[in-house]
Design an enzyme around this catalytic site. Structure first.
Site, PDB file in Angstrom:
ATOM      1  N   GLU A   1      78.920  48.115  37.472  1.00  0.00           N
ATOM      2  CA  GLU A   1      78.878  47.571  36.089  1.00  0.00           C
ATOM      3  C   GLU A   1      80.047  46.648  35.757  1.00  0.00           C
ATOM      4  OE1 GLU A   1      78.299  50.733  33.235  1.00  0.00           O
ATOM      5  OE2 GLU A   1      76.600  51.554  34.339  1.00  0.00           O
TER       6      GLU A   1
ATOM      7  N   GLU B   1      69.538  54.564  40.168  1.00  0.00           N
ATOM      8  CA  GLU B   1      69.714  55.582  39.112  1.00  0.00           C
ATOM      9  C   GLU B   1      68.439  55.687  38.287  1.00  0.00           C
ATOM     10  OE1 GLU B   1      73.316  54.929  36.839  1.00  0.00           O
ATOM     11  OE2 GLU B   1      74.422  54.271  38.603  1.00  0.00           O
TER      12      GLU B   1
END
Ligand code: XIL
Length: 425
Positions: free
Chosen positions: A219, A328
Site C-alpha cells: 500500500e 487478500e
C-alpha cells in the site's frame, strides 16, 4: 444428479467431521494474541485507522471451540474414495492443485484451535500471517525482533506441507512509530534507509527458504495526489523519496534470491489507482528494481468487479513481466462503492445485515467468476489467498460497523454456496 450426490456427500461428511470434535483450551494462543494486541495498541499512532488495531474482543466464531483428533484421517480417506470414484475433489487445494496455491490469512489462535486448524490444512495449500509478520509485530522496538508467533505459523505450515506468503516487509504508513524518529526528532533519510535495510534483511534471512514469496512493499501508491508514492503524514516517502521502495526490493532479493518479490496494494478496482500502480511498477522494473509480482488485495464487495476489467488488469501487469496474485480476497455482502464513491460506515447505517439467499447467490457468482478467470489465466495468475479461512470478518465488521459474511466457509466452518461454485468446475 451427480452434483446432488456430491452435495449430499459433502453435507454428510461435514456433519461427521463436526461430530468428532470435543473441547480443549486455547489459553496460550489467546495470551499470545493479547500480548500482540497490547503491543499493537501502544504502537498505534494513526487514530483514524481502525484497521491497525487488533481488538481484544476478536473471537473465532460461535462454534469454533477447540477439538478433534480423527478429522484428518477421516477427511483424507474420504478424499481417497472420491478420487477412486472419479468424482471431483472437494477441497480447494485439491481442486486447484494444477493451477496455483490457494491460501488463507490466519491468526495464531486459529491455528491453535484444532477444528479451525483442520479446516486450514485440509482446504488450503498456502498460509499468510494476517498480522504477525508485519513490521510492528516483528520489530516493535529498534533491534528487538520478535519472531515467536511468526515462527509458529511458519512451522505449522511446514509441518502441513503448506507454502507461506510473507506479509509484509514495508508498509509505509504502518511502520512502528520508532522507525520515523531518532532521539525525539524526525529521522533523516540515511538512517531511515538503514533501518529499512536492517528490517528487510533480518526478516527475509530469518524466513529464508520457508517463505516462497514476500509482499515487500504494501500500500505505497496513493489513490490521488501529485506524488508517485504516498505522501501522507509520517510517510516513508516524505523522508526518503522513492529510494525506500527500491531499497526494500534490492535488500529482499539479496537476502533470499529464491523468494518471489511482490508489490501489494488495494483499490485495483479503481481504474485510476490501477493505472497509477501499473505506471509505477513499469518504471520501477525499467530502472531494474527486482519485482516479480503484483498482489491485488481483492477486498471487493457484492457490487463485484467486472470480468472484462479483471482480465484486462491481469493481462496488463503480466505484459510487463509481473506475476499476479489475489492476496487478500474477500467479498463483502455490502457494496464497496455507491455512485462511484467508496462507501463509509455511515452510508450503510440503514442497510440490512441479512445474509439473504439472493446475496449468497450473488456472492457465489462473483467468487466463481474470479476463480474461473484466474484458472483461465493460470501462469499469469500464480495464487489466490482468502483473507480468512472462514467467516471471521472482524476486520470488515470493524471497518463498516456491520456484520459480514465474506468468505467461503461459514462461522461454523461449513462450506458455503460460494465454496461449491468455486470447486465445482
Ligand atoms: C488487517 C488485519 O486483517 C486486521 O486483523 C488488522 O487489525 C489490520 O490489518 N490490507 C492489508 C492487511 O495489507 O494487512 C490488512 O489486514 C487489511 C488491509
Amino acid at each position: 444428479m451427480v452434483k446432488m450426490l456430491q452435495y449430499c456427500f459433502l453435507i454428510v461428511s461435514t456433519i461427521i467431521l463436526g461430530c468428532t470434535f470435543s473441547s480443549s483450551s486455547n489459553d496460550s494462543a489467546d495470551s499470545v494474541r493479547n500480548s500482540s494486541e497490547k503491543l499493537q495498541d501502544t504502537m498505534s499512532y494513526d487514530i483514524n485507522d481502525t484497521q491497525n488495531i487488533q481488538s481484544k474482543s476478536d473471537s473465532l466464531g460461535p462454534n469454533s471451540s477447540d477439538s478433534s483428533k480423527s478429522i484428518v484421517r477421516k477427511t483424507s480417506s474420504n478424499r481417497d474414495v472420491r478420487k477412486v470414484s472419479g468424482a471431483p475433489q472437494y477441497s480447494l487445494k485439491d481442486a486447484y492443485r494444477n493451477y496455483f496455491p490457494i491460501g488463507a490469512a490466519v491468526l495464531p489462535n486459529q491455528i491453535n484451535n484444532s477444528k479451525i486448524a483442520n479446516l486450514i490444512t485440509t482446504q488450503f495449500s498456502s498460509i499468510t500471517a494476517a498480522n504477525d509478520m508485519k513490521p510492528t509485530y516483528l520489530q516493535p522496538k529498534e533491534g528487538v525482533f520478535n519472531f515467536n508467533v511468526g515462527d509458529k505459523i511458519v512451522s505449522f505450515a511446514t509441518k502441513n506441507n503448506m507454502k507461506v506468503r510473507g506479509h509484509t516487509l514495508v508498509w509505509p504508513r504502518k511502520m512502528p512509530k520508532w522507525f520515523y524518529y531518532s532521539q525525539g526528532k524526525a529521522v533523516g533519510k540515511d538512517l531511515l534507509l538503514k533501518r529499512i535495510e536492517t528490517h528487510v534483511n533480518t526478516v527475509v534471512q530469518h524466513y529464508k527458504g520457508k517463505t516462497y514469496c514476500w509482499d515487500v512493499v504494501n500500500e505505497a501508491i496513493p489513490f490521488f495526489g501529485p506524488n508517485p508514492l504516498d505522501s501522507n503524514k509520517d510517510s516513508l516517502y516524505i523522508i526518503a523519496g522513492e529510494e525506500y521502495f527500491d531499497k526494500a526490493f534490492y535488500v529482499a532479493r539479496k537476502a533470499d534470491p529464491n523468494a518471489k518479490l511482490f508489490y501489494n496494494d488495494n483499490g485495483f478496482e479503481w481504474k485510476k489507482k490501477r493505472d497509477r500502480i501499473f505506471e509505477y511498477l513499469k518504471k520501477a522494473k525499467a530502472r531494474g528494481v527486482p519485482i516479480d509480482g503484483v498482489g491485488m488485495q481483492g477486498h471487493w464487495g457484492i457490487d463485484g468487479i467486472s470480468e472484462a476489467y479483471l482480465r484486462e488488469t491481469i493481462k496488463m501487469f503480466s505484459s510487463i513481466g509481473l506475476e499476479v496474485q489475489i492476496t487478500e480476497l474477500d467479498i463483502s455482502i455490502y457494496p464497496i462503492r455507491s455512485s462511484g464513491k467508496v462507501m463509509k460506515a455511515a452510508d450503510l447505517k440503514s442497510t440490512s445485515d441479512a445474509y439473504t439467499e439472493q446475496i449468497q447467490t450473488k456472492q457465489a457468482q462473483i467468487y466463481s467468476m474470479i476463480f474461473r478467470v484466474c484458472r483461465e489465466m493460470k501462469g499469469q495468475v500464480t495464487g489466490i489467498t482468502l483473507w480468512s479461512p472462514y467467516d471471521w470478518a472482524n476486520y470488515l465488521t470493524k471497518r463498516m460497523g456491520k456484520k459480514n459474511y465474506p468468505y467461503l466457509f461459514d462461522e461454523n466452518l461449513q462450506p458455503k454456496k460460494s465454496f461449491h461454485d468455486v470447486v465445482n468446475f
